[in-house]
Design an enzyme around this catalytic site. Sequence first.
Site, PDB file in Angstrom:
ATOM      1  N   LYS A  80       0.763  -1.049   0.111  1.00 19.91           N
ATOM      2  CA  LYS A  80      -0.084  -0.072  -0.058  1.00 19.91           C
ATOM      3  C   LYS A  80       0.919   1.242   0.156  1.00 19.91           C
ATOM      4  O   LYS A  80       1.887   1.305   0.715  1.00 19.91           O
ATOM      5  CB  LYS A  80      -0.661   0.037   1.161  1.00 19.91           C
ATOM      6  CG  LYS A  80      -2.033   1.071   1.421  1.00 19.91           C
ATOM      7  CD  LYS A  80      -2.773   0.784   2.679  1.00 19.91           C
ATOM      8  CE  LYS A  80      -3.983   1.599   2.777  1.00 19.91           C
ATOM      9  NZ  LYS A  80      -4.724   1.380   3.905  1.00 19.91           N
ATOM     10  N   SER A 155      -9.625   1.909   2.860  1.00 18.36           N
ATOM     11  CA  SER A 155      -8.722   2.699   2.043  1.00 18.36           C
ATOM     12  C   SER A 155      -7.853   1.728   1.126  1.00 18.36           C
ATOM     13  O   SER A 155      -7.457   2.095  -0.019  1.00 18.36           O
ATOM     14  CB  SER A 155      -7.991   3.467   2.741  1.00 18.36           C
ATOM     15  OG  SER A 155      -7.061   3.076   3.663  1.00 18.36           O
ATOM     16  N   SER A 179      -9.579  -0.162   7.056  1.00 16.33           N
ATOM     17  CA  SER A 179      -8.984  -0.218   5.594  1.00 16.33           C
ATOM     18  C   SER A 179      -8.139  -1.504   5.173  1.00 16.33           C
ATOM     19  O   SER A 179      -8.193  -1.609   4.038  1.00 16.33           O
ATOM     20  CB  SER A 179      -8.119   0.891   5.629  1.00 16.33           C
ATOM     21  OG  SER A 179      -8.795   2.281   5.753  1.00 16.33           O
TER      22      SER A 179
END
Lengths: 492, 99
Positions: A80, A155, A179
């Site tokens: 990420k 997210s 997330s």
Amino acid sequence: MSDVFHLTATEIAARDASGDASATEITQAHLDRIAAVDDRVHAFLHVDAEGALAAATAVDERRAAGEELGPLAGVPIAVKDIVATKGVPSTAASKILEGWRPPYDATIVTRMREAGLVMLGKTNLDEFAMGSSTEYSAYGPTFNPWDLSRIPGGSGGGSAAALAAYEAPLAVGTDTGGSIRQPAAVTGTVGAKPTYGGTSRYGLIAFSSSLDTPGPCARTVEDAALLHAVLAGHDPRDSTSIPQPVPDVVGAARRGASGDLTGVKLGLVREFSGEGAEPGVMAAFHDAVDALTKLGAEVVEVSCPHFEYALPAYYLIAPSECSSNLARFDGVRYGLRVGDDGAKSLEEVMSLTRESGFGPEVKRRIMIGTYALSSGYYDAYYGQAQKVRTLITRDFTSAFEQVDVLISPTTPFVAFPLGARTADPYQMYLADLYTIPVNLYGGPGISVPCGLSEGLPVGLQIAAPTLADDRMYRVAAALESAIGTLTPGELS
Amino acid sequence: MAAISREEVAHLARLSRLAVTDQEIDLFAGQLDVILQAVARVGEVVAEDIPPTSHSVPLTNVLRDDVVQPCLTPEEALAGAPDAEEGRFRVPRILEEEA
């Protein structure tokens, strides 16, 4: 299903170790897959083909030299883009960090590299991890491989979509309010939030420091556990890192895979019995509960009366911490600077830089946090939210006196169409209704696929007591043994 | 009744160092109002005697050993800066110029 990119991390590691395939071949196959599908999925913000092939070659050379390598050596991984990676762009999906190349690696990245994992690139997210759909990325949304007109969650939508699209067998995420878990749920993958402090925050671009927790994303529970074991452990560079041994999550996942849950007590939270959730999600969840019962588990209803205040408390605590953390983006030390014409003052340049560099959701949260922390409002908002956090923690503590783990749907709804919830920010916040209490408490939680609704994946969340991460892996693996993994159709 | 006015949003933006536009103030005023009314629900909980939790891990005064460790070189530290001069971050004017 014969392509290399369909293999799980466990299968890849076995092939690497037995000499059936080299890390270089495996890595190239995933880079080819990314090249073939990522124009439609947009899971990646940056693909580091050169770095990945160099890392893979190094693993092959170490193996050829007879070196004993870890269980995930040579396995490709996506990271990420809120995690600092030395020399590789790290943007947090924000324009304010466009082109920034960190001068150091996050601790979890160092551990990943030492374990021989091969980083393919950096994945998309909602800007600074603030969102539940990846639509708030400054670089455009990610699309759900199950249905490209729908969101992949957020997210960490990029990491989850990369797994579901077979662009990577493993990924790293961060979980502040859901997330990792919510994207896993809506993409039919597995995502675990470790105990807060179990994985180091050093090198994470900070959003909400008392909640941010990096963790593993994978397509199977065993793969997630193997990555968890690599990432976790005490780090002296993070003052909130827990100086205790990591629970045996891999052993627990393997034990759970036998499918025996005799003697395990599962808690159903009365306050999460389906209000606000889609009927199809609740139906898939209840079928999964039946499956767990057939494996020998006992289901007990428990009450957590303060959970209904978790969402409001979170949306005071997280924005407050974010308004403070994001003050570092001042146009001086890294990233963007706007309006520096020699005449404007530092403060004007700072305001123009932040106005231009931050997207609307980040601005909203900074302003909410600034409001909640301002004198006159502090006691009623931030201070009260911290007291509610105590009561939510007490709800968990008393629930875990009665049961071993708590189970619920991971998120109230399946992947929604792009654009469905952006007009009303609060509607977006509701996606994290069931995941947020776990963050406020600080314990571990995992989302594991439990079925389909309207042809789209549904996730089941298992929450365990602080430092009992192994317990959730056991139950997750047992559920996986009963239900199987979920596979999307080929990308058209 | 609205929880937050247009003027308060403009004030928050100034405190937050965000040079927002008038259109943004209009948009954010409505959105922040919805969010603040929703989060104000924490006030329904009776919690006078409840201690606050700032952190789930009860660790205090975590210090490292006082030994020299490798760190970034000045060049590495300045590599990502928008502007640097003589081994330092260059910033826009901070003080008003004397007349």
